[in-house]
Design an enzyme around this catalytic site. Structure first.
Site, short mmCIF file in Angstrom:
data_model
loop_
_atom_site.label_atom_id
_atom_site.label_comp_id
_atom_site.label_asym_id
_atom_site.label_seq_id
_atom_site.Cartn_x
_atom_site.Cartn_y
_atom_site.Cartn_z
N LYS A 1 54.61 30.74 41.64
CA LYS A 1 54.19 30.54 43.02
C LYS A 1 54.72 31.67 43.89
CE LYS A 1 55.10 27.49 46.83
NZ LYS A 1 55.93 26.43 47.35
N LYS B 1 59.53 30.78 41.75
CA LYS B 1 59.08 30.65 43.13
C LYS B 1 59.69 31.77 43.94
CE LYS B 1 59.07 27.52 47.07
NZ LYS B 1 59.38 26.16 47.54
C1 PBG Z 1 59.17 23.53 49.63
C2 PBG Z 1 57.80 24.06 49.45
C3 PBG Z 1 57.19 25.11 50.14
C4 PBG Z 1 55.89 25.21 49.64
C5 PBG Z 1 55.75 24.23 48.66
N1 PBG Z 1 56.95 23.55 48.55
C6 PBG Z 1 57.68 25.92 51.26
C7 PBG Z 1 58.82 26.83 51.12
O1 PBG Z 1 59.41 27.03 50.06
O2 PBG Z 1 59.18 27.38 52.16
C8 PBG Z 1 54.87 26.21 50.09
C9 PBG Z 1 53.46 25.82 49.82
C10 PBG Z 1 52.45 26.63 50.52
O3 PBG Z 1 52.73 27.62 51.21
O4 PBG Z 1 51.28 26.25 50.40
N2 PBG Z 1 59.17 22.16 49.83
#
Ligand code: PBG
Length: 327
Positions: free
Chosen positions: A249, A196
């Site tokens: 992601k 991520k």
């Molecule tokens: C954290 C989380 C995020 C997203 C999914 N889980 C946000 C982040 O890490 O700031 C982002 C998902 C998206 O942008 O569609 N709980």
């Protein structure tokens, strides 16, 4: 090997039927998982302005959406919660009466063919918007792990099929696995958000989930966008800790990373087409600059062609509808 004029690549592109037969990448609605934002209360349906067509929904409003998704053959739903109150430790994350456990239980009952995915992170539940406990201005990795495990346990108890930790703390997969197993949830899968990135593409989500950090950013735990060898290491570590699936992601700007991970594991590879990817398509389509439906399908095809088995996407229902109409 012959070449032009004997060889003509266009022969196999001549008719729609021929093109269908030589397609190398096929999408199926069962690959899609729809992220949803669940709020406490009743009769609440509040559109997220930066993500047209997506809503903060109370559980009663979530049920018809889930049934629509299920009827279209969508594979599953990923749950995010927006709690009534937030605190320093993110306590509402493991409230068994919270919006996520209630949403999961309702969907298990009313749309049982959907796979229920629970995102595990504290950022929606902490007053400071960070993904863990903050000590001396930094997110404390080891102090955060037991809290994540408590949240995972609450979601498993509510009926989550897949626990998906998205916080990027080191060691979380192993801790969650052992806590789930000790509580008898040996049958629940873990999909780790292994790779991520600290991405600007999450912007609209932070509106939707009200989870923007009050100070600083997430660069000490999320990955640096230029890195891909580091992605391999993250995946290896999560598999050693017991991950059943691994995720990359965002998706579209990281297709090379999806391909890299596909090449190294036999586990299912999941890709998250995040909020910014979705909203850019919507915004350009609204202006008439692109054909939104075709760009939607092309973006999903690209993610699957790169090697994803499952795609988390805000387009899940719309894309499933297109697939059904074109059958
Ligand atoms: C954290 C989380 C995020 C997203 C999914 N889980 C946000 C982040 O890490 O700031 C982002 C998902 C998206 O942008 O569609 N709980």
């Amino acid at each position: 090997m012959s070449s032009y004029p004997a060889a003509r690549s266009r022969r196999l592109r001549r008719t729609p039927a021929l093109r269908r037969q030589v397609t190398e990448t096929r999408l199926d609605a069962s690959m899609f998982v729809l992220p949803v934002f669940v709020v406490p209360g009743n009769g609440i349906r509040k559109e997220i302005s930066s993500m047209p067509g997506n809503y903060q929904l109370s559980v009663d409003e979530l049920i018809p959406l889930a049934q629509e998704a299920e009827a279209l053959g969508v594979g599953g739903m990923l749950f995010f919660g927006i709690p009534e109150t937030k605190d320093e430790e993110g306590t509402p994350a493991w409230d068994p009466e919270g919006p996520v456990p209630q949403g999961i239980a309702a969907i298990k009952e009313h749309a049982p063919d959907l796979v229920t995915w629970a995102d595990v992170c504290l950022c929606e539940y902490t007053s400071h918007g960070h993904c863990g406990i903050v000590k001396g201005g930094v997110v404390d990795n080891d102090a955060t792990l037991p809290l994540l495990a408590r949240a995972a346990l609450a979601y498993a108890a509510a009926g989550a099929d897949v626990i998906a930790p998205s916080d990027m703390m080191d060691g979380r997969v192993g801790v969650i696995r052992s806590v789930l197993d000790a509580a008898g949830f040996t049958d629940r899968a873990i999909c780790s958000y292994s790779v991520k990135y600290a991405s600007a593409f999450y912007g609209p989500f932070r509106d939707a989930a009200d989870s923007a950090p009050a100070f600083g950013d997430r660069r000490t735990h999320q990955m640096d966008p230029p890195n891909v060898r580091e992605a391999r290491r993250e995946v290896e570590l999560d598999i050693l800790e017991g991950a059943d699936m691994v995720m990359v992601k965002p998706a579209g700007p990281y297709l090379d990373v999806i391909r890299e991970v596909r090449g190294m594991v036999d586990l299912p590879v999941v890709a998250y087409q995040v909020s910014g990817e979705f909203s850019m398509v919507k915004a350009a389509a609204e202006r008439g600059w692109i054909d939104g439906e075709r760009v939607m399908m092309e973006s999903l095809t690209g993610i699957v062609r790169a090697g994803a088995d499952i795609v988390l996407t805000y387009f899940a229902i719309d894309a499933a509808r297109v697939l059904k109409e074109n059958r």
